[in-house]
Design an enzyme around this catalytic site. Structure first.
Site, PDB file in Angstrom:
ATOM      1  N   GLY A 295       0.790  -1.217   0.000  1.00 23.72           N
ATOM      2  CA  GLY A 295       0.000   0.000   0.000  1.00 23.72           C
ATOM      3  C   GLY A 295       0.821   1.264   0.000  1.00 23.72           C
ATOM      4  O   GLY A 295       1.918   1.324  -0.550  1.00 23.72           O
TER       5      GLY A 295
ATOM      6  N   GLY B 102      -8.492  -4.959   3.598  1.00 29.77           N
ATOM      7  CA  GLY B 102      -8.210  -6.096   2.716  1.00 29.77           C
ATOM      8  C   GLY B 102      -7.048  -6.953   3.163  1.00 29.77           C
ATOM      9  O   GLY B 102      -6.592  -7.822   2.405  1.00 29.77           O
TER      10      GLY B 102
ATOM     11  N   GLY C 229       2.741   4.555   1.972  1.00 28.15           N
ATOM     12  CA  GLY C 229       3.499   4.815   3.185  1.00 28.15           C
ATOM     13  C   GLY C 229       4.978   4.596   3.010  1.00 28.15           C
ATOM     14  O   GLY C 229       5.461   4.149   1.967  1.00 28.15           O
TER      15      GLY C 229
ATOM     16  N   GLU D 268      -4.501  -3.977  -3.570  1.00 28.13           N
ATOM     17  CA  GLU D 268      -5.674  -3.196  -3.195  1.00 28.13           C
ATOM     18  C   GLU D 268      -5.493  -1.743  -3.618  1.00 28.13           C
ATOM     19  O   GLU D 268      -6.379  -1.125  -4.188  1.00 28.13           O
ATOM     20  CB  GLU D 268      -5.830  -3.300  -1.684  1.00 28.13           C
ATOM     21  CG  GLU D 268      -7.044  -2.660  -1.093  1.00 28.13           C
ATOM     22  CD  GLU D 268      -7.129  -2.983   0.380  1.00 28.13           C
ATOM     23  OE1 GLU D 268      -7.392  -4.163   0.701  1.00 28.13           O
ATOM     24  OE2 GLU D 268      -6.906  -2.094   1.219  1.00 28.13           O
TER      25      GLU D 268
END
Length: 424
Positions: free
Chosen positions: A208, A329, A210, A231
């Site tokens: 994701g 998710g 970050g 995702e």
């Protein structure tokens, strides 16, 4: 052309007692939401439901509790206060299943607020940077209202819809919510290096936004033929795509294309995905489907946690009993990667909090939620190393996880765990 109205005119369709869905993340239709909030005095018991949304959330003001109730499927910082204040709730749900709540009429929708690109010459708009459960919301809501924004990237996949599917269109011209990449710390760089060491050529990645995902991506420049089935993604993938490190040539699901359900990053990212057929934005029921995820050989799922106990239980949604985010998710991808041929399920986190508290703990805080069980995770990574839990006994797991805890906490964690066992 009669469909084009002002935001104030469009939100007049919302009635007391209605349930309204807001498109998520960077596509949050804030202008519509704010226009609805202006009607607070004349509305009662309107439920506003959504995943994490960027930007302000005026409707979440506890002073408006008689007018609006926030139902979060994933809790963002802008509405987190509503759970304690009493004007908000959290509904636990896997991101893969959220669209089904609308299609099965478990949560009937009255109105959907969405955010789209302008219609093309054929009349088609795009949901742009966020598809998630919005397609199901559009299909099942009685009325669909769209912010139409020339700054919304035009992306391909499930988010293409004809303007005839929209009841009211509100023209806006505002930047899409974004996040510039943040430099990673020395600890995050170490974590990124450990993650990269587990990734083989021809792997497919899920990670994701970050500093830790970006740190891991920065270590993959010498890898070959990686794929992306995730995702969400952010700026960190662009350089790897341009260097042909990520080409998606060996994926098992949608080979040759990046597959995601939403994205968030800088303007560079939004310009990069605009009208770019290399990216397919699909509904979360497809992207997060474990059966599809596992079709990717060498699927690597990289997720984070709030805390992990020494047996491998992962708390990722709450701090004790207080909800912080949501299930999201994580389980969809952890399970899909575990079942993939050569797949790896990874949880990565710093070993301590900003206050110096250990995030590897002898036992989870009272009331903490377990998002991924001790049976699901293969690897836990901190800046102190990699704990390989797959096939390990509980005693072996304790040794592995104590080893990657912060050195100042290792002895205490080990002692407290065995004292707890002896007290039962």
């Amino acid at each position: 052309m009669s469909k084009y109205v002002t935001a104030a005119e469009a939100v007049q369709v919302v009635k007391s007692g209605d349930r309204v869905y807001l498109q998520a993340a960077a596509a949050a239709p804030t202008i519509l939401a704010n226009a609805l909030t202006e009607r607070a005095a004349e509305l009662r018991d309107v439920e506003i439901c959504h995943l994490h949304v960027e930007g302000e959330a005026r409707y979440a003001n506890p002073e408006l509790a008689a007018s609006f109730h926030v139902n979060s499927f994933f809790i963002g910082a802008n509405v987190r206060h509503t759970l304690k204040a009493g004007n908000g709730s959290y509904t636990p749900v896997f991101l893969s299943e959220l669209p089904h709540l609308f299609r099965k009429n478990v949560l009937p929708l009255d109105v959907a607020f969405i955010h789209v690109s302008p219609p093309d010459i054929h009349g088609y708009c795009s949901l742009g940077v966020s598809v998630e459960a919005t397609v199901a919301a559009i299909e099942n809501a009685k009325i669909v209202i769209a912010q139409v924004n020339p700054n919304m990237p035009r992306t391909f996949g499930d988010g293409i819809l004809h303007f005839s599917e929209i009841d009211y269109l509100v023209e806006v011209d505002t930047p899409i919510y974004g996040h510039e990449p943040v430099p990673f710390t020395a600890e995050e760089e170490k974590i990124g290096g450990f993650i990269a060491s587990l990734i083989d050529d021809q792997s497919t990645l899920q990670m994701g936004i970050g500093s830790i995902p970006n740190a891991a991506l920065s270590k993959l420049t010498n890898h070959k033929d990686l794929g992306l089935h995730t995702e969400m993604f952010s700026d960190g993938v662009i350089d790897l795509i341009e260097k042909d490190v990520i080409n998606c040539n060996y994926k098992g699901t949608l080979r040759g294309r990046v597959l995601a359900t939403f994205l968030m990053g800088s303007k560079r990212l939004y310009d990069y995905v605009d009208d770019n057929p290399f990216f397919e934005m699909k509904e979360s029921s497809m992207v997060n489907d474990t059966a599809r995820i596992r079709k990717n050989p060498k699927m690597v799922a990289i997720n984070s946690a709030i805390e992990v106990d020494v047996t491998g239980q992962v708390c990722a949604d709450s701090i004790g009993p207080n909800m912080f985010s949501g299930v999201g998710g994580q389980m969809d991808f952890i399970r899909g990667a575990s079942l993939s041929q050569g797949g790896k399920a990874i949880i990565a986190l710093p070993s301590i909090t900003k206050r110096g508290e250990s995030r590897i703990v002898p036992y989870l805080k009272q009331g903490a939620g377990v998002v991924s069980t001790r049976a699901h995770v293969h690897y836990i990574i901190t800046e102190n190393g990699i704990a390989d839990l797959y096939g390990k006994t509980l005693k072996q797991r304790v040794a592995e996880l104590v080893k990657i805890a912060h050195p100042t906490h290792q002895e205490t964690i080990d002692k407290q765990y065995y004292e707890m066992l002896n007290n039962f």
